[in-house]
Motif scaffolding. Structure first.
Motif, PDB file in Angstrom:
ATOM      1  N   TYR A 283       0.716  -1.341  -0.002  1.00  0.00           N
ATOM      2  CA  TYR A 283      -0.094   0.036   0.059  1.00  0.00           C
ATOM      3  C   TYR A 283       0.864   1.205  -0.027  1.00  0.00           C
ATOM      4  O   TYR A 283       1.802   1.381   0.809  1.00  0.00           O
ATOM      5  N   ALA A 284       0.524   2.245  -0.865  1.00  0.00           N
ATOM      6  CA  ALA A 284       1.171   3.480  -1.068  1.00  0.00           C
ATOM      7  C   ALA A 284       0.567   4.290   0.332  1.00  0.00           C
ATOM      8  O   ALA A 284      -0.473   3.910   0.839  1.00  0.00           O
ATOM      9  N   PRO A 285       1.209   5.418   0.322  1.00  0.00           N
ATOM     10  CA  PRO A 285       0.643   6.203   1.544  1.00  0.00           C
ATOM     11  C   PRO A 285      -0.886   6.727   1.599  1.00  0.00           C
ATOM     12  O   PRO A 285      -1.708   7.076   2.630  1.00  0.00           O
ATOM     13  N   ASN A 286      -1.301   6.780   0.311  1.00  0.00           N
ATOM     14  CA  ASN A 286      -2.746   7.100  -0.102  1.00  0.00           C
ATOM     15  C   ASN A 286      -3.636   5.890   0.084  1.00  0.00           C
ATOM     16  O   ASN A 286      -4.765   6.093  -0.323  1.00  0.00           O
ATOM     17  N   LEU A 287      -3.105   4.670   0.402  1.00  0.00           N
ATOM     18  CA  LEU A 287      -3.565   3.413   0.581  1.00  0.00           C
ATOM     19  C   LEU A 287      -4.255   2.779  -0.859  1.00  0.00           C
ATOM     20  O   LEU A 287      -4.991   1.828  -0.692  1.00  0.00           O
ATOM     21  N   LYS A 288      -3.841   3.277  -1.742  1.00  0.00           N
ATOM     22  CA  LYS A 288      -3.770   2.556  -2.919  1.00  0.00           C
ATOM     23  C   LYS A 288      -2.617   1.453  -2.829  1.00  0.00           C
ATOM     24  O   LYS A 288      -1.720   1.571  -2.250  1.00  0.00           O
ATOM     25  N   TYR A 289      -2.967   0.455  -3.776  1.00  0.00           N
ATOM     26  CA  TYR A 289      -2.199  -0.754  -3.564  1.00  0.00           C
ATOM     27  C   TYR A 289      -1.853  -1.355  -4.771  1.00  0.00           C
ATOM     28  O   TYR A 289      -2.685  -1.368  -5.774  1.00  0.00           O
ATOM     29  N   VAL A 290      -0.911  -2.404  -4.969  1.00  0.00           N
ATOM     30  CA  VAL A 290      -0.525  -3.178  -5.867  1.00  0.00           C
ATOM     31  C   VAL A 290      -0.237  -4.648  -5.180  1.00  0.00           C
ATOM     32  O   VAL A 290       0.145  -4.931  -3.968  1.00  0.00           O
ATOM     33  N   ASP A 291      -0.907  -5.716  -5.794  1.00  0.00           N
ATOM     34  CA  ASP A 291      -0.659  -7.130  -5.429  1.00  0.00           C
ATOM     35  C   ASP A 291       0.976  -7.584  -6.180  1.00  0.00           C
ATOM     36  O   ASP A 291       1.213  -7.541  -7.204  1.00  0.00           O
ATOM     37  N   LEU A 292       1.615  -8.209  -5.262  1.00  0.00           N
ATOM     38  CA  LEU A 292       2.929  -8.880  -5.816  1.00  0.00           C
ATOM     39  C   LEU A 292       3.009 -10.372  -5.227  1.00  0.00           C
ATOM     40  O   LEU A 292       2.489 -10.670  -4.356  1.00  0.00           O
ATOM     41  N   ALA A 293       3.434 -10.984  -6.262  1.00  0.00           N
ATOM     42  CA  ALA A 293       3.890 -12.376  -6.187  1.00  0.00           C
ATOM     43  C   ALA A 293       4.835 -12.858  -6.917  1.00  0.00           C
ATOM     44  O   ALA A 293       5.285 -12.375  -8.142  1.00  0.00           O
ATOM     45  N   ALA A 294       5.446 -13.972  -6.738  1.00  0.00           N
ATOM     46  CA  ALA A 294       6.474 -14.826  -7.495  1.00  0.00           C
ATOM     47  C   ALA A 294       6.070 -16.213  -7.662  1.00  0.00           C
ATOM     48  O   ALA A 294       5.509 -16.879  -6.446  1.00  0.00           O
ATOM     49  N   PRO A 295       6.167 -16.669  -9.000  1.00  0.00           N
ATOM     50  CA  PRO A 295       5.676 -18.320  -9.129  1.00  0.00           C
ATOM     51  C   PRO A 295       6.492 -19.297  -7.921  1.00  0.00           C
ATOM     52  O   PRO A 295       7.603 -19.181  -7.980  1.00  0.00           O
ATOM     53  N   GLY A 296       5.478 -19.667  -7.053  1.00  0.00           N
ATOM     54  CA  GLY A 296       6.000 -20.695  -6.297  1.00  0.00           C
ATOM     55  C   GLY A 296       6.654 -20.373  -5.018  1.00  0.00           C
ATOM     56  O   GLY A 296       7.167 -20.978  -4.257  1.00  0.00           O
ATOM     57  N   TYR A 297       6.752 -18.812  -4.677  1.00  0.00           N
ATOM     58  CA  TYR A 297       7.102 -18.405  -3.714  1.00  0.00           C
ATOM     59  C   TYR A 297       6.169 -18.103  -2.734  1.00  0.00           C
ATOM     60  O   TYR A 297       4.907 -17.918  -3.032  1.00  0.00           O
ATOM     61  N   TYR A 298       6.466 -18.274  -1.477  1.00  0.00           N
ATOM     62  CA  TYR A 298       5.465 -18.085  -0.318  1.00  0.00           C
ATOM     63  C   TYR A 298       6.224 -17.754   0.952  1.00  0.00           C
ATOM     64  O   TYR A 298       7.373 -17.736   1.308  1.00  0.00           O
ATOM     65  N   PHE A 299       5.444 -17.126   1.885  1.00  0.00           N
ATOM     66  CA  PHE A 299       5.687 -16.725   3.322  1.00  0.00           C
ATOM     67  C   PHE A 299       5.056 -17.778   4.001  1.00  0.00           C
ATOM     68  O   PHE A 299       3.893 -18.168   3.960  1.00  0.00           O
ATOM     69  N   LEU A 300       5.689 -18.179   5.448  1.00  0.00           N
ATOM     70  CA  LEU A 300       4.977 -19.035   6.535  1.00  0.00           C
ATOM     71  C   LEU A 300       4.985 -18.070   7.591  1.00  0.00           C
ATOM     72  O   LEU A 300       5.661 -17.561   8.150  1.00  0.00           O
ATOM     73  N   ALA A 301       3.389 -17.783   7.804  1.00  0.00           N
ATOM     74  CA  ALA A 301       3.031 -17.307   8.879  1.00  0.00           C
ATOM     75  C   ALA A 301       3.325 -18.233  10.068  1.00  0.00           C
ATOM     76  O   ALA A 301       3.008 -19.593   9.924  1.00  0.00           O
TER      77      ALA A 301
END
Length: 391
Positions: A82-100
């Motif tokens: 999110y930018a400071p004005n709360l507009k956003y972009v979604d980012l991803a990479a094939p096969g990549y993930y994070f574990l919470a």
């Protein structure tokens, strides 16, 4: 058969049941050495100061995580920036993930796994100092040992006692955990850029394991910033993000706060028969403040290097091994630039551009080639108010 030095109570004492400390101890115990982990907390899962996100690189590279119970983790495949004005972009990479992670129970699991490997855990035991002696150290109230590994956090007592380098630059952070709670778009790590709310860093919200985690951090310089009040910082964050994720009606069930080193690896990071790992070594990305991967990776490597030395197969790791520690040169440069040139106007304008998306992808996904230049990118989105909910 291991030839133990009968003059020492243990072969190695690891101070701190942290990710780096337990990884080091696991490697030493697996090598057949007498290793004791000294931890001032009675519970290795209590009073943590980490969001607990494990990146895919760690899962791929560290076999110790192969048996991590799936009930303690939740996969997050993408990032919403999110930018400071709360507009956003979604980012991803094939096969990549994070574990919470359910971080308290992950730490308890890791401690138990290290004990099963043969290490001794002394919980509720404080390290207060050491004195060098022939072939090792005498530790105040803890006996003698041939080697000491300091994994005792950003304000390491081992570092000060042994005359090693100490962390000098920090971020100050706070995180609230809300449970029970749920989050729409739970497949995203929600990250917020705002110079007023999080100068020098970011804020974040994620769907954890049976909870929602929300946090904010800011540049702190050489100490906790004057006037920094974690509760006020969180209140400002929750008010800011309410149009897209409204958590203001929830009460936190857990609060974490503390300093995060961001100045790179300390110097010196080792001396004869003593070295630092993890946060004590400053082994945290100056840009993302991520340290679990490097703590585990280099903690295991440190344990193996110390084991080889104590078995008489190599020289003291102080001479060669610590040169393998990450230098973070590019990330320290990015930290320097972000501290000096962060502006909300620039991020509001640049977030929709391909170069900014590519740069963000490299920061979050840790390798080049994340985005296919021929693949169309989703347009920048406007704020919406359908993310926060309770269950």
């Amino acid at each position: 058969m291991v030839g133990h030095d009968s003059q020492s109570d243990t072969d190695c004492v690891v101070v701190g049941a942290s990710f780096g400390g337990l990884a080091s101890a696991h490697a030493l115990a697996t090598a057949g050495l007498r290793v004791t982990v000294v931890e001032k907390k009675a519970d290795p899962g209590a009073k943590l100061h980490t969001t607990g996100i494990i990146v895919k690189d760690a899962v791929d590279q560290i076999a110790l995580l192969d048996s991590l119970p799936t009930t303690l983790v939740r996969r997050i495949p993408g990032v919403r920036l999110y930018a400071p004005n709360l507009k956003y972009v979604d980012l991803a990479a094939p096969g990549y993930y994070f574990l919470a992670t359910d971080t308290p129970n992950v730490m308890r699991w890791l401690a138990a796994t290290t004990e099963r490997a043969g290490a001794t855990l002394k919980l509720g035991a404080a390290f207060t100092g050491l004195q060098r002696q022939r072939s090792g150290f005498a530790l105040d109230g803890l006996g003698t040992t041939r080697f000491v590994i300091g994994a005792d956090g950003p304000r390491s007592k081992v570092a000060r006692s042994a005359g090693l380098g100490t962390n000098r630059r920090f971020l100050a952070g706070v995180e609230y955990e809300f449970a029970p709670a749920a989050l729409a778009d739970a497949d995203k790590l929600h990250c917020f850029i705002d110079r007023r709310i999080a100068p020098g860093y970011i804020a974040w919200v994620l769907a954890g394991v049976d909870c929602v985690q929300a946090g904010v951090a800011r540049g702190a310089g050489t100490a906790e910033p004057s006037g920094w009040r974690p509760d006020e910082a969180m209140a400002a964050l929750l008010a800011k993000i309410a149009p897209v994720i409204d958590l203001r009606s929830l009460r936190p069930t857990s609060v974490r706060a503390g300093l995060i080193p961001c100045g790179g690896v300390v110097s010196p990071v080792a001396a004869p028969r003593v070295l630092l790992v993890g946060d004590a070594a400053g082994m945290v990305s100056p840009v993302t403040a991520g340290g679990i991967h490097t703590a585990l990776k280099h903690g295991l490597a440190a344990g193996n290097a110390v084991a080889d030395f104590l078995h008489g197969r190599t020289e003291d790791p102080v001479k060669q091994f610590v040169r393998s520690y990450p230098k973070f040169r590019a990330k320290r440069l990015l930290r320097w630039a972000f501290d000096r040139f962060q502006t909300d106007f620039a991020f509001n304008w640049l977030l929709a551009t391909r170069p900014m998306r590519a740069a963000a992808g490299l920061v979050y996904f840790h390798h080049k080639g994340v985005f296919d230049p021929a693949e169309p990118q989703a347009p920048i989105a406007a704020p919406r108010n359908d993310l926060g909910s309770t269950r």
